[in-house]
Design a protein around this motif. Structure first.
Motif, PDB file in Angstrom:
ATOM      1  N   LEU A   1      58.329  39.468  30.440  1.00  0.00           N
ATOM      2  CA  LEU A   1      59.360  39.401  31.475  1.00  0.00           C
ATOM      3  C   LEU A   1      59.181  40.586  32.407  1.00  0.00           C
ATOM      4  CD1 LEU A   1      61.998  38.102  32.587  1.00  0.00           C
ATOM      5  CD2 LEU A   1      63.254  39.723  31.143  1.00  0.00           C
ATOM      6  N   VAL A   2      58.997  40.295  33.692  1.00  0.00           N
ATOM      7  CA  VAL A   2      58.877  41.345  34.699  1.00  0.00           C
ATOM      8  C   VAL A   2      60.165  41.399  35.509  1.00  0.00           C
ATOM      9  CG1 VAL A   2      57.613  42.176  36.721  1.00  0.00           C
ATOM     10  CG2 VAL A   2      56.380  41.100  34.829  1.00  0.00           C
ATOM     11  N   VAL A   3      60.781  42.557  35.510  1.00  0.00           N
ATOM     12  CA  VAL A   3      62.017  42.783  36.264  1.00  0.00           C
ATOM     13  C   VAL A   3      61.658  43.636  37.482  1.00  0.00           C
ATOM     14  CG1 VAL A   3      64.374  43.676  36.175  1.00  0.00           C
ATOM     15  CG2 VAL A   3      63.310  42.707  34.109  1.00  0.00           C
ATOM     16  N   GLY A   4      62.016  43.148  38.678  1.00  0.00           N
ATOM     17  CA  GLY A   4      61.601  43.814  39.899  1.00  0.00           C
ATOM     18  C   GLY A   4      60.337  43.202  40.487  1.00  0.00           C
ATOM     19  N   GLY A   5      60.013  41.974  40.076  1.00  0.00           N
ATOM     20  CA  GLY A   5      58.756  41.350  40.462  1.00  0.00           C
ATOM     21  C   GLY A   5      58.637  41.003  41.930  1.00  0.00           C
ATOM     22  N   THR A   6      59.744  40.956  42.667  1.00  0.00           N
ATOM     23  CA  THR A   6      59.648  40.658  44.093  1.00  0.00           C
ATOM     24  C   THR A   6      59.358  41.903  44.924  1.00  0.00           C
ATOM     25  OG1 THR A   6      62.050  40.874  44.350  1.00  0.00           O
ATOM     26  CG2 THR A   6      61.179  38.649  43.948  1.00  0.00           C
ATOM     27  N   GLY A   7      59.327  43.062  44.297  1.00  0.00           N
ATOM     28  CA  GLY A   7      59.072  44.309  45.016  1.00  0.00           C
ATOM     29  C   GLY A   7      57.593  44.610  45.174  1.00  0.00           C
ATOM     30  N   MET A   8      57.295  45.681  45.917  1.00  0.00           N
ATOM     31  CA  MET A   8      55.914  46.076  46.178  1.00  0.00           C
ATOM     32  C   MET A   8      55.153  46.321  44.883  1.00  0.00           C
ATOM     33  SD  MET A   8      54.474  49.574  47.965  1.00  0.00           S
ATOM     34  CE  MET A   8      55.144  50.592  46.636  1.00  0.00           C
ATOM     35  N   LEU A   9      55.749  47.070  43.970  1.00  0.00           N
ATOM     36  CA  LEU A   9      55.098  47.381  42.704  1.00  0.00           C
ATOM     37  C   LEU A   9      55.138  46.202  41.748  1.00  0.00           C
ATOM     38  CD1 LEU A   9      53.782  49.296  40.669  1.00  0.00           C
ATOM     39  CD2 LEU A   9      56.073  50.196  40.152  1.00  0.00           C
ATOM     40  N   GLY A  10      56.304  45.599  41.596  1.00  0.00           N
ATOM     41  CA  GLY A  10      56.477  44.533  40.623  1.00  0.00           C
ATOM     42  C   GLY A  10      55.585  43.337  40.868  1.00  0.00           C
ATOM     43  N   SER A  11      55.373  42.970  42.133  1.00  0.00           N
ATOM     44  CA  SER A  11      54.515  41.826  42.428  1.00  0.00           C
ATOM     45  C   SER A  11      53.075  42.102  42.012  1.00  0.00           C
ATOM     46  CB  SER A  11      54.580  41.482  43.921  1.00  0.00           C
ATOM     47  OG  SER A  11      54.123  42.558  44.720  1.00  0.00           O
ATOM     48  N   GLN A  12      52.646  43.365  42.131  1.00  0.00           N
ATOM     49  CA  GLN A  12      51.300  43.720  41.690  1.00  0.00           C
ATOM     50  C   GLN A  12      51.200  43.726  40.164  1.00  0.00           C
ATOM     51  OE1 GLN A  12      49.202  46.848  44.150  1.00  0.00           O
ATOM     52  NE2 GLN A  12      51.279  47.156  44.944  1.00  0.00           N
ATOM     53  N   VAL A  13      52.287  44.098  39.494  1.00  0.00           N
ATOM     54  CA  VAL A  13      52.318  44.025  38.032  1.00  0.00           C
ATOM     55  C   VAL A  13      52.144  42.571  37.584  1.00  0.00           C
ATOM     56  CG1 VAL A  13      53.750  44.351  35.980  1.00  0.00           C
ATOM     57  CG2 VAL A  13      53.707  46.101  37.760  1.00  0.00           C
ATOM     58  N   VAL A  14      52.859  41.657  38.243  1.00  0.00           N
ATOM     59  CA  VAL A  14      52.740  40.238  37.910  1.00  0.00           C
ATOM     60  C   VAL A  14      51.289  39.778  38.059  1.00  0.00           C
ATOM     61  CG1 VAL A  14      53.382  37.902  38.642  1.00  0.00           C
ATOM     62  CG2 VAL A  14      55.137  39.676  38.461  1.00  0.00           C
ATOM     63  N   SER A  15      50.655  40.155  39.168  1.00  0.00           N
ATOM     64  CA  SER A  15      49.257  39.769  39.403  1.00  0.00           C
ATOM     65  C   SER A  15      48.333  40.310  38.319  1.00  0.00           C
ATOM     66  CB  SER A  15      48.798  40.279  40.776  1.00  0.00           C
ATOM     67  OG  SER A  15      49.493  39.651  41.817  1.00  0.00           O
ATOM     68  N   ARG A  16      48.526  41.572  37.932  1.00  0.00           N
ATOM     69  CA  ARG A  16      47.675  42.185  36.907  1.00  0.00           C
ATOM     70  C   ARG A  16      47.847  41.489  35.556  1.00  0.00           C
ATOM     71  NH1 ARG A  16      45.114  47.094  37.834  1.00  0.00           N
ATOM     72  NH2 ARG A  16      44.994  47.462  40.075  1.00  0.00           N
ATOM     73  N   LEU A  17      49.081  41.181  35.207  1.00  0.00           N
ATOM     74  CA  LEU A  17      49.326  40.511  33.930  1.00  0.00           C
ATOM     75  C   LEU A  17      48.681  39.130  33.903  1.00  0.00           C
ATOM     76  CD1 LEU A  17      53.081  41.437  33.458  1.00  0.00           C
ATOM     77  CD2 LEU A  17      51.222  42.177  31.953  1.00  0.00           C
ATOM     78  N   LEU A  18      48.866  38.363  34.969  1.00  0.00           N
ATOM     79  CA  LEU A  18      48.293  37.016  35.025  1.00  0.00           C
ATOM     80  C   LEU A  18      46.770  37.070  34.986  1.00  0.00           C
ATOM     81  CD1 LEU A  18      50.708  35.502  37.672  1.00  0.00           C
ATOM     82  CD2 LEU A  18      50.529  34.793  35.281  1.00  0.00           C
ATOM     83  N   ALA A  19      46.196  38.043  35.701  1.00  0.00           N
ATOM     84  CA  ALA A  19      44.739  38.197  35.690  1.00  0.00           C
ATOM     85  C   ALA A  19      44.226  38.528  34.294  1.00  0.00           C
ATOM     86  CB  ALA A  19      44.317  39.272  36.681  1.00  0.00           C
ATOM     87  N   GLY A  20      45.072  39.176  33.492  1.00  0.00           N
ATOM     88  CA  GLY A  20      44.700  39.519  32.126  1.00  0.00           C
ATOM     89  C   GLY A  20      45.000  38.429  31.115  1.00  0.00           C
ATOM     90  N   GLY A  21      45.433  37.272  31.600  1.00  0.00           N
ATOM     91  CA  GLY A  21      45.666  36.141  30.717  1.00  0.00           C
ATOM     92  C   GLY A  21      47.059  36.061  30.118  1.00  0.00           C
ATOM     93  N   LYS A  22      47.959  36.888  30.590  1.00  0.00           N
ATOM     94  CA  LYS A  22      49.322  36.867  30.069  1.00  0.00           C
ATOM     95  C   LYS A  22      50.148  35.761  30.739  1.00  0.00           C
ATOM     96  CE  LYS A  22      49.553  40.535  27.297  1.00  0.00           C
ATOM     97  NZ  LYS A  22      49.912  40.405  25.872  1.00  0.00           N
ATOM     98  N   GLN A  23      51.088  35.212  29.974  1.00  0.00           N
ATOM     99  CA  GLN A  23      52.150  34.413  30.578  1.00  0.00           C
ATOM    100  C   GLN A  23      53.171  35.386  31.174  1.00  0.00           C
ATOM    101  OE1 GLN A  23      53.846  31.171  28.121  1.00  0.00           O
ATOM    102  NE2 GLN A  23      52.344  31.805  26.572  1.00  0.00           N
ATOM    103  N   VAL A  24      53.689  35.063  32.338  1.00  0.00           N
ATOM    104  CA  VAL A  24      54.645  35.950  33.005  1.00  0.00           C
ATOM    105  C   VAL A  24      55.889  35.169  33.386  1.00  0.00           C
ATOM    106  CG1 VAL A  24      55.071  37.454  34.977  1.00  0.00           C
ATOM    107  CG2 VAL A  24      52.810  37.416  33.901  1.00  0.00           C
ATOM    108  N   ARG A  25      57.013  35.746  33.042  1.00  0.00           N
ATOM    109  CA  ARG A  25      58.313  35.254  33.497  1.00  0.00           C
ATOM    110  C   ARG A  25      58.921  36.346  34.361  1.00  0.00           C
ATOM    111  NH1 ARG A  25      62.219  33.743  28.746  1.00  0.00           N
ATOM    112  NH2 ARG A  25      60.556  32.222  28.421  1.00  0.00           N
ATOM    113  N   ALA A  26      59.347  36.009  35.556  1.00  0.00           N
ATOM    114  CA  ALA A  26      59.894  37.005  36.482  1.00  0.00           C
ATOM    115  C   ALA A  26      61.394  36.790  36.646  1.00  0.00           C
ATOM    116  CB  ALA A  26      59.207  36.917  37.837  1.00  0.00           C
ATOM    117  N   LEU A  27      62.150  37.874  36.470  1.00  0.00           N
ATOM    118  CA  LEU A  27      63.592  37.828  36.716  1.00  0.00           C
ATOM    119  C   LEU A  27      63.814  37.988  38.214  1.00  0.00           C
ATOM    120  CD1 LEU A  27      66.484  37.836  35.380  1.00  0.00           C
ATOM    121  CD2 LEU A  27      66.400  40.325  35.678  1.00  0.00           C
ATOM    122  N   VAL A  28      64.433  36.984  38.824  1.00  0.00           N
ATOM    123  CA  VAL A  28      64.656  36.984  40.272  1.00  0.00           C
ATOM    124  C   VAL A  28      66.111  36.656  40.535  1.00  0.00           C
ATOM    125  CG1 VAL A  28      64.002  35.950  42.483  1.00  0.00           C
ATOM    126  CG2 VAL A  28      62.273  36.262  40.694  1.00  0.00           C
TER     127      VAL A  28
END
Length: 288
Positions: A8-35
């Protein structure tokens, strides 16, 4: 490695959080974003994240968002007011709600985006609120790691490209060295921290190979671009009290990271020159 469930990524719509989401997905993780309800989640959905609508001020929505989650990464920061609905209360009540629900959910790891020297600065509210969140995680026994980054270098380009203008504006001292980071680097460290070994209950300073002054950054960029970048200092009294308190702390010279643990966990920190070069190229500049 067996997939333990989504992060679960909290803050995923922000400058930093969106890059965290990208890094996790690139690493094969499932990602759920709190929006937040009403916020645009289209970019995160395009990246491949699933969306949980909720708010840090609504514990029930947090409980729903954490159902079946393996880990939490939060980069939420209400004090920035970068997004509609951001308030400093997010950094106090909201963060405590998030920690409390993570404790109830039995989250395997909670990765907190904290702030360098937050435990030394009760006079800087948004720094101190991160320290209180760290304390709450420890109090409840939530397995956590707190990354404490320095100042985001990207903020100097928040209102335009200063290198195209040839004028780098700064509100602090030109001669006091500080620790800086790039958000892209921090995003990678946050994503890696989900599965890093030996980091529980650790507070990890994040920075470059050395602290630098803003004049150093102007000089480095001047050499790389082959033209003079002028440093222009603005008075800090143009900003709010929290910002002024932060700049006064910067002026003490104590906003400096000890990157020994960063090096041990994530590898050698980038050099100042490498980081400045990457910022310049991200803005479309050609380097000498």
């Amino acid at each position: 490695m067996t997939d333990r469930g989504p992060v679960l990524v909290v803050g995923g719509t922000g400058m930093l959080g969106s890059q965290v989401v990208s890094r996790l997905l690139a690493g094969g993780k499932q990602v759920r974003a709190l929006v937040r309800p009403g916020s645009d989640a289209g970019r995160l959905e395009q990246l491949g994240a699933t969306i949980a609508r909720g708010d840090m001020m609504d514990p029930e929505s947090l409980a729903h968002a954490m159902d079946g989650v393996d880990a939490v990464i939060t980069s939420a920061a209400g004090y920035t007011h970068h997004r509609e609905g951001d308030t400093p209360v997010t950094d106090t009540v909201g963060n405590i709600n998030l920690v409390d629900e993570a404790s109830r959910a039995g989250i395997r790891r909670f990765v907190l985006t904290s702030i360098l020297t937050c435990d030394q600065t009760p006079e800087v509210p948004h720094f101190w609120h991160k320290k209180l969140t760290e304390d709450r995680l420890e109090e409840l026994g939530v397995p956590f790691v707190a990354l404490r980054p320095g100042a985001f270098l990207e903020q100097i380009a928040r209102f335009g490209d200063p290198f195209s203008e040839g004028r780098l504006r700064w509100f602090g001292s030109s001669s006091v060295p500080l620790t800086y980071v790039l958000a892209s680097d921090l995003a990678g460290y946050l994503a890696a921290a989900v599965d890093a070994s030996g980091v529980e209950r650790q507070r990890i300073d994040i920075g470059w190979d050395r602290p630098v002054t803003m004049q150093d950054i102007a000089d480095i960029s001047s050499r790389m671009l082959g033209r003079q970048i002028e440093l222009v200092l603005n008075p800090i009294n143009q900003m709010g009290p929290d910002f002024q308190a932060m700049m006064e702390w910067f002026g003490t010279g104590r906003y400096v990271a000890d990157t020994s643990l960063q090096r041990e966990v994530f590898g050698p920190p980038p050099t100042a020159e490498n980081a400045v070069a990457r910022l310049l190229t991200s803005l479309g500049h050609k380097l000498l």
